[in-house]
Design an enzyme around this catalytic site. Structure first.
Site, PDB file in Angstrom:
ATOM      1  N   ASP A  38      22.399  17.693  49.543  1.00 36.45           N
ATOM      2  CA  ASP A  38      21.894  17.510  48.172  1.00 36.45           C
ATOM      3  C   ASP A  38      21.715  18.838  47.444  1.00 36.45           C
ATOM      4  O   ASP A  38      20.934  18.958  46.515  1.00 36.45           O
ATOM      5  CB  ASP A  38      20.570  16.734  48.193  1.00 36.45           C
ATOM      6  CG  ASP A  38      19.529  17.399  49.059  1.00 36.45           C
ATOM      7  OD1 ASP A  38      19.869  18.400  49.731  1.00 36.45           O
ATOM      8  OD2 ASP A  38      18.376  16.930  49.068  1.00 36.45           O
ATOM      9  N   HIS A 242      41.455  40.130  47.702  1.00 35.17           N
ATOM     10  CA  HIS A 242      40.318  39.260  47.365  1.00 35.17           C
ATOM     11  C   HIS A 242      39.341  39.173  48.539  1.00 35.17           C
ATOM     12  O   HIS A 242      38.869  38.090  48.894  1.00 35.17           O
ATOM     13  CB  HIS A 242      40.799  37.873  46.945  1.00 35.17           C
ATOM     14  CG  HIS A 242      41.464  37.872  45.604  1.00 35.17           C
ATOM     15  ND1 HIS A 242      42.270  36.875  45.150  1.00 35.17           N
ATOM     16  CD2 HIS A 242      41.430  38.790  44.598  1.00 35.17           C
ATOM     17  CE1 HIS A 242      42.717  37.162  43.936  1.00 35.17           C
ATOM     18  NE2 HIS A 242      42.219  38.329  43.583  1.00 35.17           N
ATOM     19  N   ASP A 259      34.395  45.694  43.516  1.00 37.56           N
ATOM     20  CA  ASP A 259      34.867  45.019  42.304  1.00 37.56           C
ATOM     21  C   ASP A 259      33.790  44.001  41.960  1.00 37.56           C
ATOM     22  O   ASP A 259      33.671  42.969  42.631  1.00 37.56           O
ATOM     23  CB  ASP A 259      36.219  44.337  42.601  1.00 37.56           C
ATOM     24  CG  ASP A 259      36.826  43.664  41.369  1.00 37.56           C
ATOM     25  OD1 ASP A 259      36.097  43.442  40.383  1.00 37.56           O
ATOM     26  OD2 ASP A 259      38.039  43.350  41.421  1.00 37.56           O
ATOM     27  N   ASP A 270      34.116  43.290  34.196  1.00 38.22           N
ATOM     28  CA  ASP A 270      34.940  43.234  35.406  1.00 38.22           C
ATOM     29  C   ASP A 270      35.280  44.687  35.747  1.00 38.22           C
ATOM     30  O   ASP A 270      36.147  45.277  35.098  1.00 38.22           O
ATOM     31  CB  ASP A 270      36.202  42.400  35.116  1.00 38.22           C
ATOM     32  CG  ASP A 270      37.104  42.261  36.321  1.00 38.22           C
ATOM     33  OD1 ASP A 270      36.696  42.660  37.428  1.00 38.22           O
ATOM     34  OD2 ASP A 270      38.234  41.746  36.157  1.00 38.22           O
ATOM     35  N   HIS A 370      49.756  43.811  42.573  1.00 39.83           N
ATOM     36  CA  HIS A 370      49.239  42.934  41.508  1.00 39.83           C
ATOM     37  C   HIS A 370      49.552  43.515  40.134  1.00 39.83           C
ATOM     38  O   HIS A 370      50.085  44.618  40.014  1.00 39.83           O
ATOM     39  CB  HIS A 370      47.731  42.695  41.675  1.00 39.83           C
ATOM     40  CG  HIS A 370      46.888  43.940  41.694  1.00 39.83           C
ATOM     41  ND1 HIS A 370      46.540  44.620  40.560  1.00 39.83           N
ATOM     42  CD2 HIS A 370      46.307  44.616  42.722  1.00 39.83           C
ATOM     43  CE1 HIS A 370      45.781  45.656  40.883  1.00 39.83           C
ATOM     44  NE2 HIS A 370      45.630  45.677  42.193  1.00 39.83           N
ATOM     45  N   HIS A 374      44.319  41.797  32.811  1.00 38.81           N
ATOM     46  CA  HIS A 374      44.235  40.428  32.297  1.00 38.81           C
ATOM     47  C   HIS A 374      43.267  40.442  31.129  1.00 38.81           C
ATOM     48  O   HIS A 374      42.499  41.383  30.948  1.00 38.81           O
ATOM     49  CB  HIS A 374      43.761  39.475  33.404  1.00 38.81           C
ATOM     50  CG  HIS A 374      42.535  39.955  34.140  1.00 38.81           C
ATOM     51  ND1 HIS A 374      41.270  39.774  33.646  1.00 38.81           N
ATOM     52  CD2 HIS A 374      42.387  40.649  35.291  1.00 38.81           C
ATOM     53  CE1 HIS A 374      40.392  40.313  34.486  1.00 38.81           C
ATOM     54  NE2 HIS A 374      41.044  40.870  35.495  1.00 38.81           N
ATOM     55  N   HIS A 381      38.979  35.999  34.183  1.00 38.82           N
ATOM     56  CA  HIS A 381      40.401  35.936  33.820  1.00 38.82           C
ATOM     57  C   HIS A 381      40.413  35.058  32.580  1.00 38.82           C
ATOM     58  O   HIS A 381      40.476  33.831  32.666  1.00 38.82           O
ATOM     59  CB  HIS A 381      41.246  35.343  34.945  1.00 38.82           C
ATOM     60  CG  HIS A 381      41.262  36.235  36.159  1.00 38.82           C
ATOM     61  ND1 HIS A 381      41.603  35.803  37.412  1.00 38.82           N
ATOM     62  CD2 HIS A 381      40.971  37.554  36.299  1.00 38.82           C
ATOM     63  CE1 HIS A 381      41.520  36.817  38.266  1.00 38.82           C
ATOM     64  NE2 HIS A 381      41.138  37.890  37.621  1.00 38.82           N
ATOM     65  N   GLU A 404      43.553  47.949  35.548  1.00 40.16           N
ATOM     66  CA  GLU A 404      43.113  48.053  36.932  1.00 40.16           C
ATOM     67  C   GLU A 404      44.234  48.321  37.940  1.00 40.16           C
ATOM     68  O   GLU A 404      44.492  47.516  38.831  1.00 40.16           O
ATOM     69  CB  GLU A 404      42.362  46.795  37.330  1.00 40.16           C
ATOM     70  CG  GLU A 404      43.065  45.477  36.973  1.00 40.16           C
ATOM     71  CD  GLU A 404      42.287  44.253  37.467  1.00 40.16           C
ATOM     72  OE1 GLU A 404      41.926  44.219  38.651  1.00 40.16           O
ATOM     73  OE2 GLU A 404      42.032  43.354  36.649  1.00 40.16           O
ATOM     74  N   TYR A 408      47.250  50.534  47.727  1.00 40.29           N
ATOM     75  CA  TYR A 408      46.658  49.944  48.927  1.00 40.29           C
ATOM     76  C   TYR A 408      47.515  50.292  50.141  1.00 40.29           C
ATOM     77  O   TYR A 408      48.673  49.896  50.220  1.00 40.29           O
ATOM     78  CB  TYR A 408      46.567  48.421  48.761  1.00 40.29           C
ATOM     79  CG  TYR A 408      45.885  48.032  47.459  1.00 40.29           C
ATOM     80  CD1 TYR A 408      44.504  47.991  47.368  1.00 40.29           C
ATOM     81  CD2 TYR A 408      46.641  47.752  46.314  1.00 40.29           C
ATOM     82  CE1 TYR A 408      43.876  47.664  46.166  1.00 40.29           C
ATOM     83  CE2 TYR A 408      46.030  47.423  45.114  1.00 40.29           C
ATOM     84  CZ  TYR A 408      44.651  47.380  45.042  1.00 40.29           C
ATOM     85  OH  TYR A 408      44.038  47.061  43.852  1.00 40.29           O
ATOM     86  N   ARG A 426      41.333  51.007  43.877  1.00 42.23           N
ATOM     87  CA  ARG A 426      41.609  50.363  42.578  1.00 42.23           C
ATOM     88  C   ARG A 426      40.564  50.905  41.619  1.00 42.23           C
ATOM     89  O   ARG A 426      39.410  51.098  42.012  1.00 42.23           O
ATOM     90  CB  ARG A 426      41.520  48.839  42.683  1.00 42.23           C
ATOM     91  CG  ARG A 426      41.642  48.145  41.328  1.00 42.23           C
ATOM     92  CD  ARG A 426      41.900  46.641  41.415  1.00 42.23           C
ATOM     93  NE  ARG A 426      40.788  45.866  41.941  1.00 42.23           N
ATOM     94  CZ  ARG A 426      40.717  45.345  43.154  1.00 42.23           C
ATOM     95  NH1 ARG A 426      41.706  45.536  44.001  1.00 42.23           N
ATOM     96  NH2 ARG A 426      39.672  44.655  43.549  1.00 42.23           N
ATOM     97  N   GLU A 428      39.104  50.002  37.811  1.00 41.51           N
ATOM     98  CA  GLU A 428      39.196  48.947  36.797  1.00 41.51           C
ATOM     99  C   GLU A 428      38.151  49.139  35.706  1.00 41.51           C
ATOM    100  O   GLU A 428      36.956  49.237  35.981  1.00 41.51           O
ATOM    101  CB  GLU A 428      38.985  47.574  37.453  1.00 41.51           C
ATOM    102  CG  GLU A 428      38.950  46.429  36.456  1.00 41.51           C
ATOM    103  CD  GLU A 428      38.880  45.059  37.129  1.00 41.51           C
ATOM    104  OE1 GLU A 428      38.305  44.954  38.223  1.00 41.51           O
ATOM    105  OE2 GLU A 428      39.414  44.103  36.531  1.00 41.51           O
TER     106      GLU A 428
HETATM  107  N1  GLY Z   1      37.607  40.685  39.712  1.00 43.33           N
HETATM  108  C1  GLY Z   1      38.819  40.021  39.572  1.00 43.33           C
HETATM  109  C2  GLY Z   1      39.844  40.870  38.982  1.00 43.33           C
HETATM  110  O1  GLY Z   1      39.711  42.065  38.976  1.00 43.33           O
HETATM  111  O2  GLY Z   1      40.821  40.402  38.458  1.00 43.33           O
HETATM  112 MN    MN Z   2      40.132  42.238  36.858  1.00 45.41          MN
HETATM  113 MN    MN Z   3      37.865  43.025  39.090  1.00 46.62          MN
END
Ligand code: GLY
Ligand code: MN
Ligand code: MN
Length: 468
Positions: A38, A242, A259, A270, A370, A374, A381, A404, A408, A426, A428
């Site tokens: 619940d 991720h 991140d 972000d 990647h 975005h 996103h 970003e 890697y 990374r 960002e």
């Molecule tokens: N935190 C998700 C991205 O950087 O797209």
């Molecule tokens: Mn991002």
């Molecule tokens: Mn991010």
């Protein structure tokens, strides 16, 4: 919400009505999601629904009727109920929906089945987004069918069905001062929280302890919740894009990648930063870091009105590939390497190559898999198209995007100089496209090697003084 300002939502509804054709638009609140037994997941309102209403209670429904003489904005909301409110929390009720949220008409949820078909009668168009929630889709079909059944009474049902996302997502893509008020707050707070987490990092801490520093600072500074689950990845974990376990120890000599972004007024930042767990970059870490930073700065610089969406990405790819060759991760001419990857992508698209059976060429994609960014806004996103027909969309003033890039280098590789193994970087930031120089909303998060080392040295001093 303390910052609640009904005028913001009124302005948005007016703009939405201006852009829609005559008809009824239907927006459902986000459904609640059960976590276990619940216990429910923390509730967060659907972004489109919130954008137009400011209303946060689950189960609600919003109608917008362009040509209705009085009821242009209608809310169906959970009714006031003493016992439910004692157990589960306060409700605005239809009365509050009218007085606080400025609905022209408001009803309790149990009136939906009667009233929605009523409002659909003799309307030519219905705007509803299908496909997110099967239960909602079925309900909308049911309402339509109720009106269709009245044909012989001389009542017509809508025959044109439109997706309101076309309108509302275009609106959300261009941020005005109402949006930027919150987005700037989220960005500034998130940047401060990254800085704070850097200052508090020590070898031997667990990733979730560093995460706790970010999340504590964010909440303490006025963020109700995060924009997405934090990724806190020490050492080789940074090479899992991720990564979400966040439960490994932070080792002396490794980097940590975080991140994480916090939400303010439903807008999220972000941000990704990487820093050395012991406060000092090794020469190899610094080399990788500085190439990523160079790529990021070049892509930010390009984020200007009229520039096609993918150009900042290709700029990063160009700089990163040059760096990969300079560091000995790749061999060959950077331009040719990029051309080889483009050819491979083209061949896969045209089914001339099969990535399952054909061997992919070794290119920058091995270390940068990647895209460079975005849209950002209420959703991390965020909504909005990236293409217009065959062409990439051009950036416009008021767009907010992330930039970003990363490199890697998995510890499992055996084809690169050993000193780089296990390094994942990374960087960002959140960037507002303006008439002039792009505005980095997250600029308060330390970014250069010098800034990061300085902040971490300060952190060490502060903690040492506190422990005296
Ligand atoms: N935190 C998700 C991205 O950087 O797209
Ligand atoms: Mn991002
Ligand atoms: Mn991010």
């Amino acid at each position: 919400m303390s910052d609640f300002n009904a005028d913001i939502f009124k302005r948005r509804r007016a703009e939405f009505m201006k852009r829609m054709q005559p008809g009824v638009a239907i927006f459902p609140a986000a459904p609640e999601a059960r976590r276990n037994n619940d216990v429910y997941f923390e509730y967060r309102q659907d972004s489109d629904f919130y954008y137009l209403t400011g209303f946060e209670e689950p189960g609600s429904l919003c109608l917008i009727i362009k040509d209705h003489p009085e009821h242009k904005f209608i809310l169906f909301v959970p009714p006031r109920d003493k016992s439910m409110e004692i157990w589960h929390g306060r409700r605005a009720g239809p009365e509050g929906a009218r007085s606080v949220y400025k609905a022209d008409a408001a009803y309790a949820l149990d009136e939906i089945e009667k009233m929605v078909p009523d409002y659909l009668k003799n309307q030519l168009r219905m705007y509803a987004h299908f496909g997110d929630d099967a239960a909602f889709d079925d309900r909308v079909t049911g309402w339509l069918n109720k009106v269709r059944a009245m044909k012989r009474l001389g009542i017509n049902a809508p025959t044109e069905i439109h997706d309101p996302s076309e309108i509302i997502h275009e609106m959300r893509l261009v941020k005005n001062d109402d949006d930027l008020h919150f987005l700037r707050k989220a960005a500034k707070l998130g940047a401060g929280a990254h800085r704070h987490a850097m200052m508090m990092t020590r070898p031997g801490m667990y990733e979730y302890e560093v995460q706790a520093e970010f999340e504590y600072f964010s909440k303490r500074g006025g963020s109700h919740r995060l924009g997405y689950p934090s990724i806190v990845a020490a050492g080789d974990n940074a090479n899992i894009l991720h990564y979400h376990e966040n439960n490994a120890p932070c080792k002396d000599g490794d980097l940590i990648l975080m991140d994480a972004g916090c939400e303010v007024g439903m807008y999220t930042c972000d941000i990704t930063r990487c820093w050395p767990i012991n406060g000092k970059f090794t020469p190899a870490q610094r080399e990788v870091y500085d190439w990523v930073l160079k790529a990021q700065l070049a892509s930010i610089e390009l984020s200007r009105p009229g520039v096609p969406w993918q150009d900042p990405h290709w700029k990063s790819v160009e700089v990163l590939t040059e760096g990969m060759v300079a560091m000995g991760l790749l061999k060959g001419d950077p331009k040719e390497i990029i051309a080889t990857q483009k050819q491979w992508d083209e061949d896969v698209k045209n089914k001339k190559k099969d990535p399952k059976t054909d061997k992919a060429p070794k290119t920058y994609r091995e270390f940068y898999m990647h895209n460079t960014g975005h849209w950002l806004g209420m959703d991390v996103h965020d909504v909005g198209k990236y293409r217009e027909g065959e062409q990439w969309r051009k950036l416009a003033k008021g767009n907010v995007l992330t930039v970003e890039p990363g490199i890697y280098i998995s510890a499992e590789r055996d084809d690169v100089p050993r000193k780089y193994l296990g390094i994942g970087v990374r960087i960002e930031d959140d960037v507002l496209v303006t008439d002039g120089t792009p505005e980095v909303l997250t600029k308060d998060a330390p970014k250069t090697v010098e800034e990061i080392e300085k902040v971490m040295a300060e952190g060490k001093k502060t903690l040492a003084a506190a422990l005296k």
